[in-house]
Design a protein around this motif. Structure first.
Motif, PDB file in Angstrom:
ATOM      1  N   HIS A   1      47.093 -51.086 -62.580  1.00 29.24           N
ATOM      2  CA  HIS A   1      46.594 -51.820 -61.591  1.00 29.24           C
ATOM      3  C   HIS A   1      44.666 -51.639 -61.407  1.00 29.24           C
ATOM      4  O   HIS A   1      44.569 -52.983 -61.561  1.00 29.24           O
ATOM      5  CB  HIS A   1      46.632 -51.306 -60.260  1.00 29.24           C
ATOM      6  CG  HIS A   1      46.235 -50.067 -60.149  1.00 29.24           C
ATOM      7  ND1 HIS A   1      47.017 -49.366 -60.153  1.00 29.24           N
ATOM      8  CD2 HIS A   1      45.238 -49.964 -59.298  1.00 29.24           C
ATOM      9  CE1 HIS A   1      46.434 -48.198 -59.576  1.00 29.24           C
ATOM     10  NE2 HIS A   1      45.481 -48.296 -59.121  1.00 29.24           N
ATOM     11  N   LEU A   2      44.238 -50.721 -62.237  1.00 33.21           N
ATOM     12  CA  LEU A   2      43.040 -50.348 -62.486  1.00 33.21           C
ATOM     13  C   LEU A   2      42.141 -51.552 -64.209  1.00 33.21           C
ATOM     14  O   LEU A   2      41.332 -51.628 -64.204  1.00 33.21           O
ATOM     15  CB  LEU A   2      42.969 -48.845 -62.555  1.00 33.21           C
ATOM     16  CG  LEU A   2      42.522 -48.197 -61.248  1.00 33.21           C
ATOM     17  CD1 LEU A   2      42.234 -47.125 -61.791  1.00 33.21           C
ATOM     18  CD2 LEU A   2      41.810 -49.165 -60.353  1.00 33.21           C
ATOM     19  N   GLY A   3      43.049 -51.779 -64.842  1.00 36.10           N
ATOM     20  CA  GLY A   3      42.827 -52.739 -66.841  1.00 36.10           C
ATOM     21  C   GLY A   3      44.235 -51.718 -66.969  1.00 36.10           C
ATOM     22  O   GLY A   3      44.719 -51.374 -67.127  1.00 36.10           O
ATOM     23  N   LYS A   4      43.719 -51.600 -68.199  1.00 35.13           N
ATOM     24  CA  LYS A   4      43.539 -51.142 -69.097  1.00 35.13           C
ATOM     25  C   LYS A   4      43.616 -49.829 -69.483  1.00 35.13           C
ATOM     26  O   LYS A   4      41.918 -49.301 -68.965  1.00 35.13           O
ATOM     27  CB  LYS A   4      43.294 -52.283 -70.850  1.00 35.13           C
ATOM     28  CG  LYS A   4      43.911 -53.508 -70.840  1.00 35.13           C
ATOM     29  CD  LYS A   4      42.661 -54.395 -71.704  1.00 35.13           C
ATOM     30  CE  LYS A   4      43.011 -55.648 -71.616  1.00 35.13           C
ATOM     31  NZ  LYS A   4      42.598 -56.872 -72.806  1.00 35.13           N
ATOM     32  N   LYS A   5      44.843 -48.538 -69.536  1.00 39.16           N
ATOM     33  CA  LYS A   5      43.905 -47.151 -70.091  1.00 39.16           C
ATOM     34  C   LYS A   5      44.490 -47.443 -71.893  1.00 39.16           C
ATOM     35  O   LYS A   5      45.567 -46.948 -71.800  1.00 39.16           O
ATOM     36  CB  LYS A   5      45.290 -46.465 -68.434  1.00 39.16           C
ATOM     37  CG  LYS A   5      45.230 -45.016 -68.878  1.00 39.16           C
ATOM     38  CD  LYS A   5      46.630 -44.355 -68.591  1.00 39.16           C
ATOM     39  CE  LYS A   5      46.551 -43.310 -68.571  1.00 39.16           C
ATOM     40  NZ  LYS A   5      47.479 -42.209 -66.955  1.00 39.16           N
TER      41      LYS A   5
ATOM     42  N   GLN B   1      40.333 -43.320 -70.965  1.00 35.14           N
ATOM     43  CA  GLN B   1      39.289 -44.509 -70.492  1.00 35.14           C
ATOM     44  C   GLN B   1      40.190 -46.043 -70.209  1.00 35.14           C
ATOM     45  O   GLN B   1      41.288 -45.963 -70.173  1.00 35.14           O
ATOM     46  CB  GLN B   1      38.851 -45.185 -71.844  1.00 35.14           C
ATOM     47  CG  GLN B   1      37.380 -46.278 -71.887  1.00 35.14           C
ATOM     48  CD  GLN B   1      36.773 -46.363 -72.948  1.00 35.14           C
ATOM     49  OE1 GLN B   1      37.815 -46.144 -74.496  1.00 35.14           O
ATOM     50  NE2 GLN B   1      36.056 -47.102 -72.870  1.00 35.14           N
ATOM     51  N   ILE B   2      39.916 -46.487 -68.997  1.00 32.79           N
ATOM     52  CA  ILE B   2      40.057 -47.717 -68.226  1.00 32.79           C
ATOM     53  C   ILE B   2      39.570 -47.954 -68.218  1.00 32.79           C
ATOM     54  O   ILE B   2      38.166 -48.256 -67.736  1.00 32.79           O
ATOM     55  CB  ILE B   2      41.113 -46.654 -66.641  1.00 32.79           C
ATOM     56  CG1 ILE B   2      41.295 -44.770 -66.417  1.00 32.79           C
ATOM     57  CG2 ILE B   2      41.432 -48.239 -65.842  1.00 32.79           C
ATOM     58  CD1 ILE B   2      42.179 -44.974 -65.482  1.00 32.79           C
ATOM     59  N   ASP B   3      40.151 -49.253 -69.190  1.00 34.61           N
ATOM     60  CA  ASP B   3      39.516 -50.780 -69.030  1.00 34.61           C
ATOM     61  C   ASP B   3      37.882 -50.612 -69.643  1.00 34.61           C
ATOM     62  O   ASP B   3      36.480 -51.144 -68.910  1.00 34.61           O
ATOM     63  CB  ASP B   3      39.341 -51.629 -67.562  1.00 34.61           C
ATOM     64  CG  ASP B   3      38.771 -53.168 -67.806  1.00 34.61           C
ATOM     65  OD1 ASP B   3      39.568 -53.610 -68.953  1.00 34.61           O
ATOM     66  OD2 ASP B   3      38.628 -53.577 -66.424  1.00 34.61           O
ATOM     67  N   GLY B   4      37.167 -50.119 -70.052  1.00 40.13           N
ATOM     68  CA  GLY B   4      36.010 -49.049 -70.695  1.00 40.13           C
ATOM     69  C   GLY B   4      34.780 -49.197 -69.905  1.00 40.13           C
ATOM     70  O   GLY B   4      33.828 -48.810 -69.862  1.00 40.13           O
ATOM     71  N   ASP B   5      35.312 -48.723 -68.602  1.00 40.12           N
ATOM     72  CA  ASP B   5      34.400 -48.530 -67.672  1.00 40.12           C
ATOM     73  C   ASP B   5      34.127 -47.089 -66.890  1.00 40.12           C
ATOM     74  O   ASP B   5      33.694 -46.088 -66.475  1.00 40.12           O
ATOM     75  CB  ASP B   5      34.390 -49.696 -66.190  1.00 40.12           C
ATOM     76  CG  ASP B   5      34.074 -50.863 -66.953  1.00 40.12           C
ATOM     77  OD1 ASP B   5      33.132 -50.850 -67.847  1.00 40.12           O
ATOM     78  OD2 ASP B   5      34.241 -51.980 -65.707  1.00 40.12           O
ATOM     79  N   ILE B   6      35.966 -46.936 -67.120  1.00 37.79           N
ATOM     80  CA  ILE B   6      35.920 -45.289 -66.302  1.00 37.79           C
ATOM     81  C   ILE B   6      36.342 -44.163 -66.925  1.00 37.79           C
ATOM     82  O   ILE B   6      36.943 -45.067 -68.086  1.00 37.79           O
ATOM     83  CB  ILE B   6      37.430 -45.829 -65.098  1.00 37.79           C
ATOM     84  CG1 ILE B   6      36.498 -46.368 -63.754  1.00 37.79           C
ATOM     85  CG2 ILE B   6      37.452 -44.413 -64.736  1.00 37.79           C
ATOM     86  CD1 ILE B   6      38.159 -46.532 -62.987  1.00 37.79           C
ATOM     87  N   SER B   7      35.907 -43.265 -67.835  1.00 36.81           N
ATOM     88  CA  SER B   7      36.595 -42.748 -68.722  1.00 36.81           C
ATOM     89  C   SER B   7      36.553 -40.709 -67.809  1.00 36.81           C
ATOM     90  O   SER B   7      35.832 -40.796 -67.101  1.00 36.81           O
ATOM     91  CB  SER B   7      35.784 -42.694 -69.894  1.00 36.81           C
ATOM     92  OG  SER B   7      34.962 -41.673 -71.140  1.00 36.81           O
ATOM     93  N   THR B   8      36.937 -39.869 -68.781  1.00 34.53           N
ATOM     94  CA  THR B   8      37.499 -38.520 -68.361  1.00 34.53           C
ATOM     95  C   THR B   8      36.995 -37.832 -69.375  1.00 34.53           C
ATOM     96  O   THR B   8      36.550 -36.540 -69.316  1.00 34.53           O
ATOM     97  CB  THR B   8      38.639 -38.196 -67.923  1.00 34.53           C
ATOM     98  OG1 THR B   8      39.454 -38.212 -69.371  1.00 34.53           O
ATOM     99  CG2 THR B   8      39.662 -38.752 -67.288  1.00 34.53           C
ATOM    100  N   ALA B   9      35.670 -38.767 -70.600  1.00 27.25           N
ATOM    101  CA  ALA B   9      35.091 -38.017 -71.961  1.00 27.25           C
ATOM    102  C   ALA B   9      33.963 -36.958 -71.022  1.00 27.25           C
ATOM    103  O   ALA B   9      33.258 -37.941 -70.081  1.00 27.25           O
ATOM    104  CB  ALA B   9      34.804 -38.605 -72.747  1.00 27.25           C
ATOM    105  N   GLU B  10      33.968 -35.801 -71.544  1.00 27.57           N
ATOM    106  CA  GLU B  10      32.130 -35.980 -70.727  1.00 27.57           C
ATOM    107  C   GLU B  10      31.073 -36.762 -71.392  1.00 27.57           C
ATOM    108  O   GLU B  10      30.839 -37.064 -72.165  1.00 27.57           O
ATOM    109  CB  GLU B  10      32.478 -34.228 -71.560  1.00 27.57           C
ATOM    110  CG  GLU B  10      33.162 -33.280 -71.154  1.00 27.57           C
ATOM    111  CD  GLU B  10      33.328 -31.686 -71.251  1.00 27.57           C
ATOM    112  OE1 GLU B  10      32.089 -31.168 -71.961  1.00 27.57           O
ATOM    113  OE2 GLU B  10      34.012 -31.114 -71.315  1.00 27.57           O
ATOM    114  N   ALA B  11      30.833 -36.275 -70.779  1.00 26.04           N
ATOM    115  CA  ALA B  11      28.568 -37.536 -70.419  1.00 26.04           C
ATOM    116  C   ALA B  11      27.608 -36.893 -71.861  1.00 26.04           C
ATOM    117  O   ALA B  11      28.092 -35.364 -71.341  1.00 26.04           O
ATOM    118  CB  ALA B  11      28.564 -37.728 -69.471  1.00 26.04           C
TER     119      ALA B  11
END
Length: 55
Positions: free
Chosen positions: A27-31, A45-55
């Motif tokens: 529902h949030l986009g492409k996971k 990474q969810i829809d290119g905007d949300i990521s669990t990777a460290e910055a």
């Protein structure tokens, strides 16, 4: 979308190849799940905007 990407791996400390290990529509986009070919570090990474990777 490609099956592999090049990006900085926080675990290896250098640029590494990440392989797509899973993909689904939610529902949030492409996971998409990515995993480092060198050390096994993974992130989501969810829809290119949300990521669990460290910055």
């Amino acid at each position: 979308m490609s099956m592999e990407i090049e990006r900085e791996c926080p675990s290896c400390g250098e640029t590494a190849t990440f392989w797509k290990t899973a993909y689904m529509e939610i529902h949030l986009g492409k996971k998409t799940k990515w995993r480092c070919a060198e050390c096994g570090y993974g992130y989501i990474q969810i829809d290119g905007d949300i990521s669990t990777a460290e910055a």
